[in-house]
Scaffold this active site. Structure first.
Site, PDB file in Angstrom:
ATOM      1  CE1 TYR A 157     -50.165-112.853  46.984  1.00 51.98           C
ATOM      2  CE2 TYR A 157     -49.679-115.108  46.311  1.00 51.98           C
ATOM      3  CZ  TYR A 157     -49.345-113.759  46.328  1.00 51.98           C
ATOM      4  OH  TYR A 157     -48.208-113.324  45.688  1.00 51.98           O
ATOM      5  CB  ALA A 158     -55.985-118.217  45.351  1.00 49.92           C
TER       6      ALA A 158
ATOM      7  CB  SER B 258     -56.610-110.728  46.249  1.00 51.68           C
ATOM      8  OG  SER B 258     -55.504-111.457  46.725  1.00 51.68           O
TER       9      SER B 258
HETATM   10  N1  LIG Z   1     -41.318-112.768  45.923  1.00 47.60           N
HETATM   11  C1  LIG Z   1     -42.004-113.755  45.406  1.00 47.60           C
HETATM   12  O1  LIG Z   1     -41.613-114.905  45.436  1.00 47.60           O
HETATM   13  C2  LIG Z   1     -43.310-113.450  44.728  1.00 47.60           C
HETATM   14  C3  LIG Z   1     -44.001-114.507  44.136  1.00 47.60           C
HETATM   15  C4  LIG Z   1     -45.189-114.226  43.482  1.00 47.60           C
HETATM   16  C5  LIG Z   1     -45.658-112.936  43.426  1.00 47.60           C
HETATM   17  N2  LIG Z   1     -44.965-111.934  44.026  1.00 47.60           N
HETATM   18  C6  LIG Z   1     -45.525-110.606  43.952  1.00 47.60           C
HETATM   19  O2  LIG Z   1     -44.528-109.641  43.688  1.00 47.60           O
HETATM   20  C7  LIG Z   1     -44.925-108.405  44.262  1.00 47.60           C
HETATM   21  C8  LIG Z   1     -43.880-107.752  45.103  1.00 47.60           C
HETATM   22  O3  LIG Z   1     -42.954-108.608  45.576  1.00 47.60           O
HETATM   23  P1  LIG Z   1     -41.667-108.030  46.271  1.00 47.60           P
HETATM   24  O4  LIG Z   1     -40.710-109.155  46.331  1.00 47.60           O
HETATM   25  O5  LIG Z   1     -41.237-106.750  45.633  1.00 47.60           O
HETATM   26  O6  LIG Z   1     -42.254-107.733  47.723  1.00 47.60           O
HETATM   27  P2  LIG Z   1     -41.728-106.746  48.820  1.00 47.60           P
HETATM   28  O7  LIG Z   1     -42.681-106.961  49.950  1.00 47.60           O
HETATM   29  O8  LIG Z   1     -40.271-106.917  49.073  1.00 47.60           O
HETATM   30  O9  LIG Z   1     -41.918-105.295  48.208  1.00 47.60           O
HETATM   31  C9  LIG Z   1     -43.121-104.674  48.176  1.00 47.60           C
HETATM   32  C10 LIG Z   1     -42.985-103.300  48.799  1.00 47.60           C
HETATM   33  O10 LIG Z   1     -44.303-102.776  48.902  1.00 47.60           O
HETATM   34  C11 LIG Z   1     -44.424-102.096  50.120  1.00 47.60           C
HETATM   35  N3  LIG Z   1     -45.825-102.059  50.497  1.00 47.60           N
HETATM   36  C12 LIG Z   1     -46.601-103.081  50.939  1.00 47.60           C
HETATM   37  N4  LIG Z   1     -47.858-102.652  51.153  1.00 47.60           N
HETATM   38  C13 LIG Z   1     -47.867-101.339  50.828  1.00 47.60           C
HETATM   39  C14 LIG Z   1     -48.888-100.336  50.803  1.00 47.60           C
HETATM   40  N5  LIG Z   1     -50.137-100.586  51.212  1.00 47.60           N
HETATM   41  N6  LIG Z   1     -48.563 -99.092  50.389  1.00 47.60           N
HETATM   42  C15 LIG Z   1     -47.300 -98.796  49.996  1.00 47.60           C
HETATM   43  N7  LIG Z   1     -46.303 -99.700  50.015  1.00 47.60           N
HETATM   44  C16 LIG Z   1     -46.592-100.958  50.401  1.00 47.60           C
HETATM   45  C17 LIG Z   1     -43.547-102.843  51.105  1.00 47.60           C
HETATM   46  O11 LIG Z   1     -43.126-101.990  52.167  1.00 47.60           O
HETATM   47  C18 LIG Z   1     -42.397-103.303  50.222  1.00 47.60           C
HETATM   48  O12 LIG Z   1     -41.301-102.395  50.279  1.00 47.60           O
HETATM   49  C19 LIG Z   1     -46.181-108.674  45.064  1.00 47.60           C
HETATM   50  O13 LIG Z   1     -47.299-108.267  44.309  1.00 47.60           O
HETATM   51  C20 LIG Z   1     -46.158-110.167  45.254  1.00 47.60           C
HETATM   52  O14 LIG Z   1     -47.442-110.703  45.451  1.00 47.60           O
HETATM   53  C21 LIG Z   1     -43.804-112.167  44.675  1.00 47.60           C
END
Ligand SMILES: NC(=O)c1ccc[n+]([C@@H]2O[C@H](COP(=O)([O-])OP(=O)(O)OC[C@H]3O[C@@H](n4cnc5c(N)ncnc54)[C@H](O)[C@@H]3O)[C@@H](O)[C@H]2O)c1
Length: 280
Positions: free
Chosen positions: A169-170, A172
């Site tokens: 993760y870090a 990427s």
């Molecule tokens: N929630 C946190 O605390 C947090 C913290 C740091 C970073 N982030 C970053 O925020 C971003 C999203 O967070 P979120 O809370 O919306 O997550 P989430 O998982 O709720 O939403 C992401 C959506 O992407 C979809 N998805 C995943 N892989 C996919 C693919 N290959 N093709 C199409 N759809 C795909 C999932 O089905 C999901 O609906 C991410 O990049 C995550 O790394 C989140």
């Protein structure tokens, strides 16, 4: 302020991993509230349906959802074409897809490493690969390019999230930030801005459902622990992320490119013990 009327936004990962407000869902809905026409992709029918229901409820008729796996170049290309066919253009691209898998170089499987690169980095690469030509053509013909916002994590800087090591993760997410800056400079004279929102510890369905499952701890416990280590005193939520994304995507951020906006309640700026010392 932040009026997006007339703009078309493409949001990759516009659903939410569970019921509630994930960052992508909140961003898609906020873009629509600000007047944009929004095209959202997700590989989960259920996640997409949840966002569609909210869009309908709020009366956003200029919303289109499409099932697509954003790690597949063919599916991304088809989705981008479908967006242009439906709305005629793309002014904003949000690469929101991401998620972590714990492990150090020994414990992380090769398969999970590849998966982390695909999910956190390749999805943004493919989004840019297929959307940049659309924006570049808009800039050539009408002088308006576009804005791209990539969603990263403080995991790119802190290397340990919630007490666990995540080398995939870090790496990427750090790669995503470097990719964003390099792409920004490559397109800076083509009317296209590229920025990154670096997200801290947020209380989203991703945390309360998936992480709770992984750690075997109760959601409340996990949230209380996280709240305690955040200088501002609480975890953020999906709207904190959405607000930052919408700002960077808007014309008000027109002089901002090739940078990161950290939305973390101060976590990355404070050493362990700094809060106690400051309030003693
Ligand atoms: N929630 C946190 O605390 C947090 C913290 C740091 C970073 N982030 C970053 O925020 C971003 C999203 O967070 P979120 O809370 O919306 O997550 P989430 O998982 O709720 O939403 C992401 C959506 O992407 C979809 N998805 C995943 N892989 C996919 C693919 N290959 N093709 C199409 N759809 C795909 C999932 O089905 C999901 O609906 C991410 O990049 C995550 O790394 C989140």
């Amino acid at each position: 302020m932040l009026d997006l009327t007339g703009k078309v936004a493409f949001v990759a990962g516009a659903g939410s991993v569970a019921e509630g407000w994930g960052n992508g869902r909140a961003t898609a809905v906020l873009l629509a509230r600000q007047g944009a026409r929004v095209f959202g992709t997700d590989y989960s029918d259920e996640a997409l349906a949840g966002t569609s229901a909210i869009m309908e409820q709020e009366g956003h008729r200029n919303w289109a959802g499409r099932k697509a796996d954003m790690t597949s170049t063919e599916q991304v290309k088809q989705a981008v074409d479908a967006c242009v066919q439906r709305f005629g253009r793309i002014d904003i691209l949000v690469n929101n897809i991401g998620g972590s898998a714990p492990g150090d170089p020994v414990s992380l499987s090769v398969e999970d490493w590849d998966n982390q690169m695909d999910r956190n980095l390749k999805t943004a690469f493919l989004g840019c690969k297929h959307v940049l030509p659309v924006m570049e053509e808009q800039f050539r013909t009408e002088g308006k390019g576009g804005a791209i916002v990539n969603v990263s994590s403080i995991g790119s800087m802190t290397f340990q999230v919630g007490g666990r090591v995540h080398v995939g993760y870090a790496a990427s997410k750090a790669g995503l930030e470097a990719f964003s800056r390099a792409t920004a400079i490559a397109y800076v004279r083509k009317g296209i801005r590229v920025n990154t929102v670096v997200v801290g510890m947020m209380q989203t369905p991703l945390v309360t459902h998936r992480l709770t499952k992984q750690l075997g701890a109760g959601a409340e416990d996990l949230v209380a622990k996280r709240n305690a280590v955040i200088p501002i005193g609480r975890m953020g939520d999906a709207w904190d992320v959405a607000n930052a994304v919408v700002f960077l995507a808007s014309d008000e951020a027109g002089y901002i490119t090739a940078t990161q906006l950290v939305v973390d309640g101060g976590v990355t700026a404070a050493r362990p013990g700094a809060i106690e010392a400051a309030s003693a």
